[in-house]
Every structure is written in C-alpha cells, then in structure tokens.
Enzyme design. Sequence first.
Site, PDB file in Angstrom:
ATOM      1  N   GLY A 202      22.379  29.282  47.649  1.00  0.00           N
ATOM      2  CA  GLY A 202      22.453  30.319  46.617  1.00  0.00           C
ATOM      3  C   GLY A 202      22.026  31.656  47.164  1.00  0.00           C
ATOM      4  O   GLY A 202      21.426  32.471  46.449  1.00  0.00           O
ATOM      5  N   ASP A 225      26.833  29.477  49.371  1.00  0.00           N
ATOM      6  CA  ASP A 225      26.961  29.907  47.978  1.00  0.00           C
ATOM      7  C   ASP A 225      28.379  29.622  47.491  1.00  0.00           C
ATOM      8  O   ASP A 225      29.223  29.150  48.258  1.00  0.00           O
ATOM      9  CB  ASP A 225      26.621  31.400  47.831  1.00  0.00           C
ATOM     10  N   LYS A 260      15.641  30.798  47.025  1.00  0.00           N
ATOM     11  CA  LYS A 260      14.846  31.859  46.391  1.00  0.00           C
ATOM     12  C   LYS A 260      15.276  32.030  44.940  1.00  0.00           C
ATOM     13  O   LYS A 260      16.442  32.315  44.655  1.00  0.00           O
ATOM     14  CB  LYS A 260      15.025  33.175  47.154  1.00  0.00           C
ATOM     15  N   HIS A 264      14.609  27.697  39.335  1.00  0.00           N
ATOM     16  CA  HIS A 264      14.132  28.063  37.986  1.00  0.00           C
ATOM     17  C   HIS A 264      15.283  28.255  36.997  1.00  0.00           C
ATOM     18  O   HIS A 264      15.056  28.417  35.805  1.00  0.00           O
ATOM     19  CB  HIS A 264      13.221  29.286  38.040  1.00  0.00           C
TER      20      HIS A 264
END
Length: 359
Positions: A202, A225, A260, A264
């Site tokens: 990503g 990605d 990074k 989340h």
Amino acid sequence: MNMESVKDEVALRASAISLAFSLENPFLLRCALRLKIPDIIWKAGPDVSLSVQQIGAQLPSEDPDLGALSRILSYLSTMGILQAVKAEEEGINMKYGLTNLSKSYLTSEDINPRSLVPLVLLQTHPAYVTAWANIHERVLHGGDNWKKSSGNGKDFWSSAGSDPKFSAIFNAGMVAVTKATMEDVLAVYDGFKDVNTLVDVGGGHGDALSLIIDAYPHIQGINFDLPQVIATAPTLPGVQHISGSLFETAAPSADAIFMKNFLHSWNDEDCIKLLNNCYHSVPHKGKLILSEAVLDLTEGYDMIESANIVDAVMLNCLPGGGERTRKQWTELLQAAGFSLSKIVGRKGTVTKVIEAIKC
C-alpha cells in the site's frame, strides 16, 4: 449564586460556544491556502509583512473584496497562522507576516518539503464534510457512513478510485502525511539496517520507500499497490513497482514487509487475512514493520486526543477502520503468526513503529 460560580458558568458557556464555532477554523485555513496567502507573503521575503492591499493585488482577481480579505487575515492572525503587525504607513492599519506555523502551509517543495497544504485540502473536501454531517447515522444504524453519504452508493475506496480529482487530492494528502510520518519513523527506528529487500504494501507512489532507501541505500525496495495506483507511479532509484491486491494474493517475497497507516483501515478479520498474505512472503524470523497509531492512555491528554481524532476519521470514512491499543495489536499479530517485538515512537507523536517477527 456566588461570583466564583458565575465566573465558572461564564467560562463554561464560552467554551461551549467556542466548540459550536470550531468548524470555522479549518475552512478559513482552507480559504487562505486556496488563495495561497502564506506563499504571497513568503515571496515578498521571509521577514516581510504586507498590507491587505498588497496581498489583494496578488490574488487571481481583478476586483478582490479587500474588506473580506482584511477580516480573514485578522482571523488567521488569531489562529497563529499569520502575525498582525501595526503599520506605520498612513492609511494602513495592519500588516501581516508569517509565523513559524505558517511554514507548514507553504506550497513550494523547495521551501517546505513537508507542506501540510494537501492534507488540509483533503480533510476539508466537500465529500469529507458531507460524510461528517451524517456521522450520527453511523451510530444509529451502523454500516458504511461514507457510502451512505456519498449520494452515488460508492464507498471510500471506490470514490478515490473512480474520481480523478478526488483521487489526486487524496494521494497528495497521503504524501503529505507520509513525509511527516517517515521523518519520525527513521528518527526512532533502525531496524531497516539489516534488511536487504523490503516490500512496502500500500505504498502509493513509493514516497515512503524512497525515504527509507535514502537512509539505507543498500535496500532493494518493492512498492506494492493496486494497479490504478502503480500505473501513475514515477520511476524512483532503488524502487521496483509491482501491482496487485493483498486481499487477493501474497505480497512479493522479501526480508521484511513495511506497512504505513494501512491496517487501521480494516477490521480484525480483514487484517488477519492481509497479515496471512504477508506471513508467507517473509522468511522465518522475518520482520513485519508497521507504522500505525497506538492508543495509549498513559501518554497524556494531547496524545489521547490526537489518537482519537485519527480514530474518528476512520469511523467517518471506513466501516471497519479504527485505531488499536498495544494489547489489540499484540493479539492481532499473534492471530496471524507474528510475535510483537517492540513498539517505539517519538515522544509527542501519535504514530509509532510496531516491529513484529514471524514465528
């Protein structure tokens, strides 16, 4: 009612009113950045103050409303973004100069390579604002707040992937976050020194990986990605771009994997699937290096508030997104076959470096 009680009530009332008007700050900041007011003052000289008329003369308009500009400049000075200076010239009341805070809002890469202008423009984008206006619906009914608020039935990632203008704003905002975050990561974490091949999952256009390789030139980097992201990624020294989805395939093989502000975005179930596709890509004792927020009640009010703000952004945009505590990170990593090795971070920063080892 005694005088102390009256004072307390007045102070509480003032605080309550201030909260009600807190929306104005980011939008007046957005106004200043779209007009490039900090840049206009900087070009006159780093220690120069300009009058309303001088700033207005450099706006892209033949008939700017100087009265409106004057009021906005005055407000920006109360925010600490500009410094109001009493003018000595006749007919001019105030001049406005830059402050240390202003430098975060200069657009030139040469002046400030860590400009936060793209992040401000992203956070105040109309699509974000619309979603925030409907956040109560998330509480009442659950589900995907962004998708329900979008008006076109698209979730956040679909919006970013299908709207070129929003995609450009989002990518620029993420680059701004990356530059700020990676300085902190490289200042406190030296675990890249024994890594020869590193995959950034990503990684966008490879900005974070490029900064890591600048610090550790021996590393061979792989930026992994989605195809639509890699399609516009620039050529970077030491970086190989590979397209794919971690939901559909294992990450490219490497000594270590870096992510990074990635996990989340997803709930635990999705994260375990993503981590499983990392597990098979690193050798025994291979490293998983995460840069993520860690909710920690011992770090003081400011850090708790900052972490909660980031968590609220996830709540607004992504149905499964959210920040995690140290205990939650430990359990999540263990469920995917990794053992948490350490968590390090700069004092006063929300984002930490989480190092885990493949069991």
